[in-house]
Motif scaffolding. Structure first.
Motif, short mmCIF file in Angstrom:
data_model
loop_
_atom_site.label_atom_id
_atom_site.label_comp_id
_atom_site.label_asym_id
_atom_site.label_seq_id
_atom_site.Cartn_x
_atom_site.Cartn_y
_atom_site.Cartn_z
N ASP A 1 38.13 -8.14 9.68
CA ASP A 1 39.26 -8.56 10.52
C ASP A 1 40.19 -7.39 10.84
O ASP A 1 40.93 -7.45 11.82
CB ASP A 1 40.04 -9.67 9.82
N ARG A 2 40.16 -6.36 10.01
CA ARG A 2 41.07 -5.22 10.25
C ARG A 2 40.44 -4.12 11.11
O ARG A 2 41.09 -3.12 11.39
CB ARG A 2 41.52 -4.63 8.91
N LEU A 3 39.19 -4.29 11.51
CA LEU A 3 38.58 -3.28 12.38
C LEU A 3 39.37 -3.18 13.69
O LEU A 3 39.96 -4.16 14.14
CB LEU A 3 37.14 -3.65 12.73
N ALA A 4 39.35 -2.02 14.30
CA ALA A 4 40.00 -1.87 15.60
C ALA A 4 39.38 -2.87 16.58
O ALA A 4 38.16 -3.01 16.61
CB ALA A 4 39.81 -0.44 16.11
N PRO A 5 40.21 -3.57 17.37
CA PRO A 5 39.66 -4.57 18.30
C PRO A 5 38.60 -3.98 19.23
O PRO A 5 37.62 -4.65 19.56
CB PRO A 5 40.89 -5.03 19.10
N ALA A 6 38.77 -2.72 19.61
CA ALA A 6 37.77 -2.12 20.50
C ALA A 6 36.41 -2.01 19.80
O ALA A 6 35.36 -2.12 20.44
CB ALA A 6 38.23 -0.74 20.96
N LEU A 7 36.44 -1.83 18.49
CA LEU A 7 35.16 -1.75 17.76
C LEU A 7 34.51 -3.14 17.70
O LEU A 7 33.29 -3.27 17.80
CB LEU A 7 35.39 -1.18 16.36
N HIS A 8 35.34 -4.18 17.57
CA HIS A 8 34.80 -5.55 17.63
C HIS A 8 34.03 -5.77 18.92
O HIS A 8 32.93 -6.31 18.92
CB HIS A 8 35.94 -6.57 17.55
N THR A 9 34.63 -5.38 20.03
CA THR A 9 33.96 -5.69 21.30
C THR A 9 32.77 -4.75 21.55
O THR A 9 31.80 -5.14 22.18
CB THR A 9 34.95 -5.66 22.48
N ARG A 10 32.84 -3.55 21.02
CA ARG A 10 31.64 -2.69 21.10
C ARG A 10 30.51 -3.32 20.30
O ARG A 10 29.35 -3.27 20.69
CB ARG A 10 31.94 -1.29 20.54
N TRP A 11 30.86 -3.89 19.18
CA TRP A 11 29.88 -4.56 18.31
C TRP A 11 29.22 -5.70 19.07
O TRP A 11 28.00 -5.87 19.08
CB TRP A 11 30.60 -5.06 17.06
#
Ligand SMILES: Cc1cc2nc3c(=O)[nH]c(=O)nc-3n(C[C@H](O)[C@H](O)[C@H](O)COP(=O)(O)OP(=O)(O)OC[C@H]3O[C@@H](n4cnc5c(N)ncnc54)[C@H](O)[C@@H]3O)c2cc1C
Lengths: 396, 313
Positions: free
Chosen positions: A284-294
């Protein structure tokens, strides 16, 4: 007025592999759990025990009839469908290829022998491959002949009823551990490239062969040099006909066009990384941009998988090389973008290698090997050339 | 595994192509910008094709036929809210919208509408008058009315999937024109198609289209084979991929055409401008991606290893 098609007039599309493949997937996972230690990263490590493990595991697979599942039963295979074979490819690659260097023998040396080998060659070589007892290497690339493979210079000089082979191969994976090599050499340098080359089946312990490992960021065993000095070969060692090397090579490599199921390891590593991150709320603490790259990586991996299935399906109905090339372009670029995502998700621990590193060293291992995804066995540029040719026709 | 579209679905698509092309293709869509009542011709062509008889909720064959119709509609930038009509509820066209900034493509056409956000919260909508804009020339503002009966997740998913087929159709048409162009246009004494930089750009766009087509077929099958929360995720995956691919492929198309592609008279210009509502509404690609993040964590974004115990170790 046009009527829409009636309900269920024909069987619609279906992406299910079938019950046999689903059962097989579970069986393979159980075998891996039983026979391989957690955190296993494949045979290509500095620890010889890893290679020994894969050799043991190959025998397990062979005993279960799973090593050469898609081979015809007469050659020691399991007579499985291409979808079961695809399941094997996915599960093996996802779990760091516990077949070790067998992949080469099972996936293209064996099929090439079935199509182009003599009866004696088939009798001699297919049973050991099917039993997981032998390692093959592929001696094609040379210092001056990479993408332009047809220009290779290693010379087979006629001598008596056979030849003496002199020259140098490079990037030859597993050459140190292999017992046999499919070696490409020129039998007649005067002829056009389509007729100059011949393939030979050569034992690696024959006089005049010297192997030198090349240290690389990819890890041990992936790259070697092979020096050939008057290596004697006879007519019985020729695969196919003298001068048919180029044709046999292209035909044999068609079996490998789809390439390794890199998407499967990517999906498995992302799942493992998610489990780790989720265990303490780091996800949950990952950078939001990394979430969407994922998310986008998972989207592209799904596409890579579907394109691979389309290309595999065509092995039954005749292959359009552009379909396999498209699958490889998407799969190899996914491999690299997933490598970056895993590194970013690992944060400051990204550079910790070995068993204490992220995912027990798998992140480091994946990143390093992914760098070669768009180069090994046909560069991404070559794949683009193939796709462009199917859309635009050959260039002049 | 059977991944080829059934023959009757393909032939329905062929019939649709021939009927809708007779309207005049992208040029017809361009004329409708200044002569809006002309759009009724598109509605008539669709009823010739029996569009209203297609039951997209019944079975996969019917759904695939509807998908082919949407694909063909995309290829000619058909100026008609086809997806919205295929999913009409009690005669009211279903528009997906963002309740904060409600917009409806072709909302000014006669007929009633119901609006829904991506979570199925539905409202009655009163579309406003026509506007003029280059991008999405038929988009109108809408006012929200009373809350309406909830839209099922399955219908929202079908909407996203059919819209993606429509996007695919537009991209295929634009790409086809560009392929013709690079083969015909000569510079430096040879066709553009001889330059490797051009060939590679074409190859990458083609790979994107091949991938989108496979994903669209797979997702259509999934809606029927595995309904439920995962189907909703699958539909969003497809829609995100369609939008991302569209941006990349259209960029390549414009680049390969040079200046001519920007002209109003050029089909690619029309296809691009008229596709914009499907790329921006009801939400942007980034919002679609963000909506998928929880599905990664829950495992509803299915992969070979999304189920617990998938990885052997
Ligand atoms: C991990 C790994 C394992 C390998 N294992 C083996 C093995 O077991 N046996 C074996 O024989 N070989 C093996 N190879 C070699 C591999 O097949 C070659 O690396 C590959 O074919 C590219 O050749 P090259 O490295 O000489 O690059 P080059 O051919 O020199 O190419 C360099 C760059 O130029 C580009 N390029 C070249 N020609 C063109 C063109 N016409 N148009 C556009 N771009 C072009 C290439 O795509 C590439 O990006 C292995 C390589 C790797 C990385």
């Amino acid at each position: 007025m046009t009527d829409p098609p009636p309900t269920d007039s024909e069987p619609p599309i279906d992406y299910d592999f079938g019950a046999a493949a689903a059962e097989l997937r579970l069986r393979l996972r159980a075998l891996i759990r039983e026979h391989l230690p957690a955190g296993f990263l494949g045979a290509f490590s500095d620890n010889p025990a890893d290679l020994a493990l894969t050799q043991e595991f190959c025998k397990v697979l062979a005993d279960e009839g799973l090593l050469c599942l898609s081979w015809p039963t007469e050659y020691g295979g399991g007579g499985g469908s291409v979808w079961e074979q695809t399941t094997v490819r996915e599960e093996m690659w996802a779990h760091h290829e516990p077949r070790g260097a067998q992949y080469m023998g099972v996936n293209w040396v064996g099929p090439a022998l079935m199509r182009h080998g003599t009866e004696e060659q088939r009798a001699m070589h297919l049973p050991p491959i099917a039993a997981g007892e032998v390692i093959w290497c592929q001696g094609f690339s040379e210092p001056e002949a990479g993408t332009d493979l047809a220009s290779l210079r290693t010379r087979a000089e006629p001598d008596g009823d056979g030849w003496l082979i002199t020259g140098q191969k490079v990037w030859t994976s597993y050459a140190q551990m292999a017992q046999w090599c499919v070696l490409a050499a020129t039998t007649d340098p005067q002829l056009p490239s389509a007729e100059r080359l011949t393939l030979f089946l050569v034992p690696m312990d024959r006089d005049g062969i010297e192997v030198r490992p090349i240290a690389s960021m990819l890890g041990p065993h992936h790259l070697n040099e092979v020096f050939l000095d008057k290596v004697r070969v006879g007519p019985q060692d020729v695969l196919g006909k003298v001068g048919s090397g180029w044709a046999v090579m292209r035909d044999a490599l068609a079996y490998e066009r789809v390439g390794i199921a890199r998407y499967a390891r990517c999906e498995s590593l992302l799942a493992r990384m998610l489990a780790v991150l989720d265990s303490d709320d780091s996800w949950d603490r990952l950078a939001p941009a990394l979430h969407t790259r994922w998310v986008r990586a998972l989207v592209d991996l799904r596409i890579a998988r579907l394109l691979a299935y389309r290309a595999v399906g065509e092995q039954i109905d005749g292959i359009d090389p552009a379909n396999a090339a498209a699958a490889r372009i998407v799969t190899t670029t996914c491999d690299q973008s997933v490598a970056e995502i895993l590194m970013e998700a690992a944060g400051a621990a990204a550079l910790d290698a070995g068993p204490t590193g992220p995912l027990a060293g798998a992140v480091d291992d994946h990143w390093r090997y992914a760098q070669a995804a768009t180069v090994a066995s046909g560069t991404i540029e070559v794949q683009r050339i193939l796709v462009a040719r199917s859309v635009l026709g050959a260039s002049r | 595994m059977r991944t080829t579209l059934p023959a009757d679905v393909v032939s329905y698509g062929d019939a649709a192509r021939s009927r809708l092309s007779r309207l005049g293709g992208a040029e017809f869509a361009l004329r409708c910008e200044t002569d809006r009542p002309l759009r009724d011709g598109a509605g008539e062509a669709l009823s010739d094709l029996g569009a209203s008889d297609l039951d997209v909720r019944s079975d996969l064959n019917q759904f695939l036929a509807a998908a082919q119709l949407c694909r063909v509609a995309g290829s000619v930038a058909l100026p008609w809210p086809l997806v919205e009509e295929l999913l009409a509820i009690d005669g009211a066209r279903l528009a997906l919208l963002d309740p904060m900034t409600p917009r409806i493509d072709h909302g000014d056409l006669a007929g009633s509408w119901v609006g829904s956000d991506l979570d199925g919260h539905a409202v009655a909508v009163r579309p406003g008058p026509p506007r003029t804009a280059k991008l999405g020339p038929f988009v109108v503002l809408a006012e929200l009315g009373e809350t309406a009966a909830r839209i099922s997740a399955a219908d929202v998913a079908r909407h996203q999937v059919l819209a993606s087929w429509r996007i695919l159709g537009t991209l295929e048409a634009a790409f086809g024109q560009v392929v013709e162009h690079v083969r015909a246009r000569t510079q430096f004494g040879q066709p553009l198609a001889e330059f490797q930089a051009v060939r590679f750009a074409i190859a990458d766009a083609n790979v994107a289209l091949r991938g989108l087509e496979e994903l669209a077929k797979f997702t259509s099958w999934r809606l029927a084979a595995a309904p439920g929360p995962r189907a909703a995720v699958d539909a969003t995956v497809l829609r995100l991929s369609a939008v991302d691919s569209a941006v990349r492929v259209l960029r390549t198309c414009h680049q390969m055409l040079g200046a001519v592609g920007f002209c109003n008279e050029h089909d690619v210009s029309v296809l691009d401008r008229h596709l914009q509502p499907l790329l921006r509404l009801p939400v942007s690609a980034e919002v679609l991606a963000a909506r998928l993040v929880p599905a990664v964590k829950s495992g509803d974004f299915e992969t070979l290893f999304s189920d617990a115990g998938g990885v052997a170790h």
